[in-house]
Structure formats: structure tokens, C-alpha cells
Design an enzyme around this catalytic site. Structure first.
Site, PDB file in Angstrom:
ATOM      1  N   PHE A  49       0.806  -1.235   0.000  1.00 33.27           N
ATOM      2  CA  PHE A  49       0.000   0.000   0.000  1.00 33.27           C
ATOM      3  C   PHE A  49       0.834   1.278   0.000  1.00 33.27           C
ATOM      4  CE2 PHE A  49       0.778  -0.063   4.597  1.00 33.27           C
ATOM      5  CZ  PHE A  49       0.933   1.293   4.855  1.00 33.27           C
ATOM      6  N   LYS A  92      -1.115  -7.055  -9.493  1.00 36.58           N
ATOM      7  CA  LYS A  92      -2.114  -7.186  -8.420  1.00 36.58           C
ATOM      8  C   LYS A  92      -1.715  -6.181  -7.349  1.00 36.58           C
ATOM      9  CE  LYS A  92      -3.052  -8.442  -4.749  1.00 36.58           C
ATOM     10  NZ  LYS A  92      -3.447  -7.471  -3.673  1.00 36.58           N
ATOM     11  N   GLU A 101      -5.055  -3.963  -2.174  1.00 35.05           N
ATOM     12  CA  GLU A 101      -6.496  -3.670  -2.189  1.00 35.05           C
ATOM     13  C   GLU A 101      -6.814  -2.401  -1.404  1.00 35.05           C
ATOM     14  OE1 GLU A 101      -4.803  -6.003  -0.756  1.00 35.05           O
ATOM     15  OE2 GLU A 101      -5.830  -7.012   0.899  1.00 35.05           O
ATOM     16  N   ARG A 102      -5.806  -1.897  -0.624  1.00 35.62           N
ATOM     17  CA  ARG A 102      -6.063  -0.684   0.154  1.00 35.62           C
ATOM     18  C   ARG A 102      -5.837   0.582  -0.672  1.00 35.62           C
ATOM     19  NH1 ARG A 102      -3.154  -1.712   5.827  1.00 35.62           N
ATOM     20  NH2 ARG A 102      -1.695  -3.000   4.679  1.00 35.62           N
ATOM     21  N   SER A 141       5.062  -7.091   3.497  1.00 32.69           N
ATOM     22  CA  SER A 141       5.619  -7.419   4.813  1.00 32.69           C
ATOM     23  C   SER A 141       6.407  -8.745   4.749  1.00 32.69           C
ATOM     24  CB  SER A 141       4.477  -7.550   5.823  1.00 32.69           C
ATOM     25  OG  SER A 141       3.566  -8.522   5.361  1.00 32.69           O
ATOM     26  N   CYS A 194       9.625   1.577   3.605  1.00 31.86           N
ATOM     27  CA  CYS A 194      10.458   0.435   3.996  1.00 31.86           C
ATOM     28  C   CYS A 194      11.887   0.892   4.248  1.00 31.86           C
ATOM     29  CB  CYS A 194      10.418  -0.646   2.939  1.00 31.86           C
ATOM     30  SG  CYS A 194      11.236  -0.142   1.438  1.00 31.86           S
ATOM     31  N   GLU A 234       9.277  -4.279  13.209  1.00 34.33           N
ATOM     32  CA  GLU A 234       8.961  -3.177  12.290  1.00 34.33           C
ATOM     33  C   GLU A 234       7.716  -2.443  12.805  1.00 34.33           C
ATOM     34  OE1 GLU A 234       7.594  -4.157   8.239  1.00 34.33           O
ATOM     35  OE2 GLU A 234       8.618  -2.344   7.564  1.00 34.33           O
TER      36      GLU A 234
HETATM   37  P1  NAD Z   1       1.282  -6.702   3.052  1.00 27.88           P
HETATM   38  O1  NAD Z   1       2.278  -7.786   3.170  1.00 27.88           O
HETATM   39  O2  NAD Z   1       0.133  -6.690   4.003  1.00 27.88           O
HETATM   40  O3  NAD Z   1       0.594  -6.730   1.585  1.00 27.88           O
HETATM   41  C1  NAD Z   1       1.385  -6.718   0.414  1.00 27.88           C
HETATM   42  C2  NAD Z   1       0.598  -7.402  -0.708  1.00 27.88           C
HETATM   43  O4  NAD Z   1       0.373  -8.770  -0.351  1.00 27.88           O
HETATM   44  C3  NAD Z   1      -0.776  -6.804  -0.978  1.00 27.88           C
HETATM   45  O5  NAD Z   1      -0.991  -6.762  -2.369  1.00 27.88           O
HETATM   46  C4  NAD Z   1      -1.741  -7.772  -0.296  1.00 27.88           C
HETATM   47  O6  NAD Z   1      -2.980  -7.870  -0.969  1.00 27.88           O
HETATM   48  C5  NAD Z   1      -1.013  -9.100  -0.384  1.00 27.88           C
HETATM   49  N1  NAD Z   1      -1.267  -9.973   0.782  1.00 27.88           N
HETATM   50  C6  NAD Z   1      -1.497  -9.581   2.060  1.00 27.88           C
HETATM   51  N2  NAD Z   1      -1.638 -10.657   2.861  1.00 27.88           N
HETATM   52  C7  NAD Z   1      -1.475 -11.745   2.074  1.00 27.88           C
HETATM   53  C8  NAD Z   1      -1.496 -13.141   2.318  1.00 27.88           C
HETATM   54  N3  NAD Z   1      -1.705 -13.629   3.537  1.00 27.88           N
HETATM   55  N4  NAD Z   1      -1.296 -13.974   1.280  1.00 27.88           N
HETATM   56  C9  NAD Z   1      -1.075 -13.502   0.039  1.00 27.88           C
HETATM   57  N5  NAD Z   1      -1.040 -12.181  -0.257  1.00 27.88           N
HETATM   58  C10 NAD Z   1      -1.237 -11.305   0.749  1.00 27.88           C
HETATM   59  O7  NAD Z   1       2.084  -5.321   3.083  1.00 27.88           O
HETATM   60  P2  NAD Z   1       1.508  -3.844   3.182  1.00 27.88           P
HETATM   61  O8  NAD Z   1       0.963  -3.614   4.550  1.00 27.88           O
HETATM   62  O9  NAD Z   1       0.651  -3.544   2.016  1.00 27.88           O
HETATM   63  O10 NAD Z   1       2.857  -2.994   2.994  1.00 27.88           O
HETATM   64  C11 NAD Z   1       3.708  -2.659   4.046  1.00 27.88           C
HETATM   65  C12 NAD Z   1       4.874  -3.620   4.150  1.00 27.88           C
HETATM   66  O11 NAD Z   1       5.596  -3.642   2.920  1.00 27.88           O
HETATM   67  C13 NAD Z   1       5.892  -3.200   5.199  1.00 27.88           C
HETATM   68  O12 NAD Z   1       6.307  -4.336   5.903  1.00 27.88           O
HETATM   69  C14 NAD Z   1       7.031  -2.613   4.382  1.00 27.88           C
HETATM   70  O13 NAD Z   1       8.295  -2.655   5.007  1.00 27.88           O
HETATM   71  C15 NAD Z   1       6.992  -3.475   3.173  1.00 27.88           C
HETATM   72  N6  NAD Z   1       7.646  -2.836   2.044  1.00 27.88           N
HETATM   73  C16 NAD Z   1       8.854  -3.320   1.664  1.00 27.88           C
HETATM   74  C17 NAD Z   1       9.530  -2.706   0.618  1.00 27.88           C
HETATM   75  C18 NAD Z   1      10.877  -3.213   0.194  1.00 27.88           C
HETATM   76  O14 NAD Z   1      11.371  -2.734  -0.809  1.00 27.88           O
HETATM   77  N7  NAD Z   1      11.481  -4.147   0.902  1.00 27.88           N
HETATM   78  C19 NAD Z   1       8.955  -1.627  -0.048  1.00 27.88           C
HETATM   79  C20 NAD Z   1       7.706  -1.180   0.366  1.00 27.88           C
HETATM   80  C21 NAD Z   1       7.060  -1.793   1.422  1.00 27.88           C
END
Ligand code: NAD
Length: 491
Positions: free
Chosen positions: A151, A175, A178-179, A228, A283, A384
């Protein structure tokens, strides 16, 4: 205004299935629903994958010089619509308009770099590896590829992948989170005007079920993921179990070492931007500052002042320096972590909880917080937070600081502030992280460098962006050839 219905973009067409599960997209500054996002079914994912599979042979056979013309058009449209896109990001994600423009700039840079794919994708060759025998290595696209994005950078992160995937001759399905699906919908409005053949670029909305359908589909060859760490690990495991390529970027806990010889004015300003910019939802946000020796007292006082004076507000208001966090659930989680930090012995120097922004009382605002004297093994020192919270820890030497840095499970970024070349060099050499900043607060690699997370921040080997992106989206083929001269005919 009623929430806008969003659609999937499949085979060059916008589609919404009526029976889809729908979710409201909320403006985190006002708590007002902006749009309604559909969750794609397994059948819709299959439809998109089949359309991509069908489009692949002709797209792959399209000369690379023609493929990149569509990206030139995309770059031009992104520039023309950058303010409109930035407003969409601010409205659905909460960051300030300036931050939204900044992330789009970094996204557009990836389109620019991917336009250089004719050079980045070149192979290598040797003549006469044996008498009269030549050997070449060429790069070929994989087929259907996908990216699942988080997101916090709805404009930039899809562009870490999409331009490289299609420039190298693959078809690609996005994909998004969704937020924050509205930015991707706007992006695909522009993509629709770029002349890509139907099926080359597609958008499917949804959550876990949509992701699983992509991960399990036998025609999907490569998966890029950003989100995450627990989900990154899951996606990496499930994608690789079915033989797909996967590059999965996870969460972070970024330590920043502050030496006594650092320029304190510059350090404080950069650290405040790093820790509290984008409401700490980056991140690469500085999350723990490790002060060394006499830096402790001065830095604590200065950063407390910077945190307390940060202007928090609606991202479209000109004087706002920081917007809300993404959701009420997220705000509660972060407030809980501040409470845990205090219980585990930290000193709450600035408490950002319980404050409101005039005119936006329903928004998910959380003001900057600073906690000092964090015990090295405490929750706040390791987990985190992903919010506007800076923890401070103190050590006496650079060696101790580096041990502190290397004792964390993540490895997305580590930074040092110092005026000593020797300290900087030792840190750069020894710190266990893939992106290093020296007098830099957000060490985000430009599009022509790989985004090099390590440890629990990355699962895979080839990273996003640039040459790594091109290598990820192509497979190498080695050709050994013999053409005996006696076969030469005269006509
Ligand atoms: P998230 O893991 O909740 O969601 C990321 C994506 O995964 C979304 O598209 C979501 O729909 C999907 N998803 C969520 N739960 C899932 C599951 N159980 N099974 C399959 N797919 C699933 O992350 P977020 O809250 O949207 O983003 C924040 C996180 O992203 C933080 O931890 C941040 O550090 C990380 N991030 C990392 C980087 C990097 O370059 N390392 C960059 C940006 C964000």
C-alpha cells in the site's frame, strides 16, 4: 460523492463482475470512502493469465525497438498526468502531495531505464571457443509474469517491475494492494492509451485469494512481490514450490548510526524526514537511531524538537509535512507498540498519541513519537513499527554500533552520519544490510541500481530495477555453433 466502482483490466478491456466481493477504499485523512474495489475470482485470474499466455508469442516476436515505443508513450503520459496521479496517491494513501510527486518521479525513472532494454538485454558471445566453433548467450523472455505490491508506494512500486517485464518481451499482470487500488486504476487508464496489444499488460484486484490463484497458476512463470516479511516469505515459498522464479521484498527495521563528529543540523533534518516522512510508512524509514558517545544528548534533544514541531495534516494542504497512517487498525497497532516500548523500559521523549488535526477529526492521524533508551533486546528495537516512531539507543563506540546493526534480523538499509571517512568506510564494509547510506537518511537506489534488501528483507537473488530486473525477467540460452567452411556453396 458515492464511492467510484473500480474494475479489473483484462485483455485490453475494463471489467467488473457483479458478484465480486467488494471493499471500500478509504481516504485515511478523512475516513471517507473513495472507491469500491472488486476482488477477482480464480476464474478471472485464469482469464487474465490465459489472455497473457495468448498475447505472449506475438509480443515476444515484436522487435525490441518497437516494444519500447509503448514505454516512451507511457513516460510521456505519466509526465502529463503526474499531478493528477499524485493527488490520487495522497487521497488513498495519506502521504503529502510533495511525497506523492516524489514517489512518481522514482517510478518514472524506472520507465526511462527500461527504455534502455535494447542494451540491458544484450547477450555475450565468443568466437572460436574451439576450431571453427562459436558460442553465444542470448536472453529470452519467460512468458506470463506478475507483481503483487503493497500500500505504501502505489505509484512507484508497480513501476519497479512493469516496464522491465514488458520491455524484455513478457506479458505482465499487476495485483496492487487492495487498500490503494485507485492509483493503479489511473495508471492503467494511461496504459490503455499506449497501444500495448490486449493481454500484454493487465490489472487484477483482490487480496490473498487472488494472490494464491496467481501463485498456483501453472502458466505464471515469475512472481515479484513487495510487502511485509511474513507474506514475502509465504509468497516466495509458494511460488518457488511450483517452480516459478520469485523475488520477494519484505519488511524492515532500519538502524542509523550517529557519530559524535556528525553535522548535527544536517543529521537532525535528514533524520526527521527519514523517520517521519510518509508517516514512517517507508520500507527505508529510519527506525532506530544508535547514537555513539557524546552524540547521544545533543541528538536526542534536537530530534525531539524536530518531532514535536512537525506539521501534521491532510496531504493536499500545502503546509502539511506529514499525513495520516493508512488505517485505524494500523494507528491502534502503532499506539500499542509505543505502550509496549514504554513498559519495556524506554523513555517516552515525545508522545504523538491522542492528538487531532483540526477539520479532520476522523482521520487516522498519529503525530511523531520519540522513545529513548531502548534496551537492545526490546520489542521496539527489533520489530517493524511502520509508523512515525523513532527509537533511540545509545552505545560508546562504532564497533558496538555496528554490532547493534548486525544483530537485527532485517537488512533493508543501514546508515551512518559522520564526518570521518574512516568511520564511513568501516561501516560500509561491515554493516549487514543491502542498501547503505552515508550521511543519507533514505538510501533508496536510483532506477539504474538494484534495490538490494538482504536477510529477512528479501527472499530471492535478483532484485528489482535495472539490470537485475532485466535478468529476472529473462532466461539465458547458450548456443554453440559450427558452420564448416566446406559447406559454403557458390551459386
Ligand atoms: P502486506 O504484506 O500486508 O501486503 C502486500 C501485498 O500482499 C498486498 O498486495 C496484499 O494484498 C497481499 N497480501 C497480504 N496478505 C497476504 C497473504 N496472507 N497472502 C497472500 N497475499 C497477501 O504489506 P503492506 O501492509 O501492504 O505494505 C507494508 C509492508 O511492505 C511493510 O512491511 C514494508 O516494510 C513493506 N515494504 C517493503 C519494501 C521493500 O522494498 N522491501 C517496499 C515497500 C514496502
Amino acid at each position: 460523492m458515492p464511492p467510484i466502482p473500480l474494475h479489473h483490466y483484462i485483455e485490453g478491456d475494463w471489467r467488473l463482475r457483479r458478484e465480486s466481493r467488494l471493499l471500500d477504499v478509504i481516504n485515511p485523512a478523512t475516513a471517507v470512502p473513495l472507491a469500491r474495489v472488486p476482488f477477482s475470482s480464480k476464474e478471472e485470474v485464469d482469464h487474465a493469465v490465459q489472455a497473457a499466455h495468448k498475447a505472449f508469442p506475438a509480443w515476444r516476436a515484436t522487435p525490441i525497438t518497437e516494444r519500447i515505443q509503448h514505454l516512451f508513450r507511457l513516460k510521456q503520459l505519466l509526465e502529463e498526468h503526474v499531478e493528477d496521479l499524485a493527488r490520487t496517491i495522497t487521497n488513498e494513501c495519506g502521504k503529502t502531495f510533495r511525497e506523492s510527486l516524489g514517489e512518481l518521479r522514482r517510478g518514472i525513472e524506472n520507465v526511462e531505464v527500461a527504455i534502455g532494454t535494447p542494451i540491458l538485454m544484450q547477450g555475450v558471445n565468443n568466437e572460436d571457443i574451439a576450431r571453427g566453433i562459436d558460442e553465444h548467450m542470448i536472453r529470452q523472455p519467460l512468458g506470463v509474469t506478475t507483481a503483487i505490491t503493497p500500500f505504501n508506494f502505489p505509484g512507484m512500486i508497480p513501476l519497479w517491475f512493469l516496464p522491465y517485464a514488458v520491455a524484455t518481451g513478457n506479458c505482465f499482470i499487476l495485483k496492487p494492494s487492495e487498500r490503494v487500488p485507485m492509483t493503479s486504476a489511473r495508471l492503467f487508464d494511461l496504459i490503455d492509451q499506449c497501444g500495448f496489444p490486449p493481454g500484454v499488460l493487465q490489472l487484477v484486484h483482490g487480496g490473498k485469494d487472488t494472490v494464491d490463484a496467481l501463485l498456483d497458476h501453472p502458466l505464471v512463470r515469475a512472481v515479484s512481490f513487495v510487502g511485509s516479511t511474513p507474506v514475502a516469505r509465504y509468497v516466495y515459498g509458494r511460488a518457488s514450490a511450483s517452480g516459478k522464479r520469485a523475488q520477494c521484498q519484505g519488511g524492515a527495521k532500519n538502524p542509523v548510526v550517529i557519530m559524535p563528529d556528525a553535522d548535527m543540523d544536517m543529521t537532525t533534518q535528514i533524520m526527521a524526514d527519514s523517520a517521519f516522512g510518509c508517516a514512517g510508512q517507508r520500507c527505508l524509514a529510519a527506525s532506530v537511531a544508535v547514537t555513539v558517545g557524546s552524540a547521544g544528548k545533543e541528538f536526542t534533544e534536537r530530534i525531539a524538537e524536530a518531532a514535536a514541531s512537525r506539521r501534521v495534516g491532510y496531504g493536499l494542504d500545502e503546509d502539511a509535512q506529514m499525513g495520516p497512517v493508512i488505517s485505524e487498525q494500523s494507528r491502534k497497532r502503532i499506539e500499542g507498540l509505543i505502550e509496549t516500548g514504554a513498559k519495556e523500559g524506554a523513555r517516552l521523549v515525545v508522545d504523538g498519541r491522542g492528538r487531532h488535526v483540526g477539520g479532520y477529526e476522523d482521520g487516522y492521524f498519529l503525530f511523531p513519537s520519540v522513545l529513548a533508551d531502548i534496551p537492545p533486546a526490546s520489542t521496539l528495537s527489533r520489530i517493524e513499527v511502520f509508523g512515525p516512531v523513532l527509537s533511540l539507543s545509545h552505545v560508546e563506540t562504532l564497533d558496538e554500533a555496528i554490532r547493534f546493526v548486525n544483530d537485527r534480523p532485517y537488512g533493508n538499509m543501514a546508515c551512518i552520519f559522520t564526518s570521518s571517512g574512516a568511520s564511513a568506510r568501516q561501516f560500509r564494509h561491515e554493516a549487514d544490510a543491502g542498501n547503505i547510506g552515508v550521511n543519507i537518511g533514505v538510501a533508496a537506489p536510483m532506477a539504474f541500481f538494484p534495490f538490494s534488501g538482504w536477510n529477512e528483507s528479501f527472499f530471492g537473488d535478483l532484485h528489482a530495477q535495472s539490470r537485475h530486473g532485466v535478468e529476472f525477467y529473462t532466461q539465458t540460452k547458450v548456443v554453440v555453433e559450427r558452420w564448416p567452411s566446406e559447406w559454403t556453396r557458390t551459386f
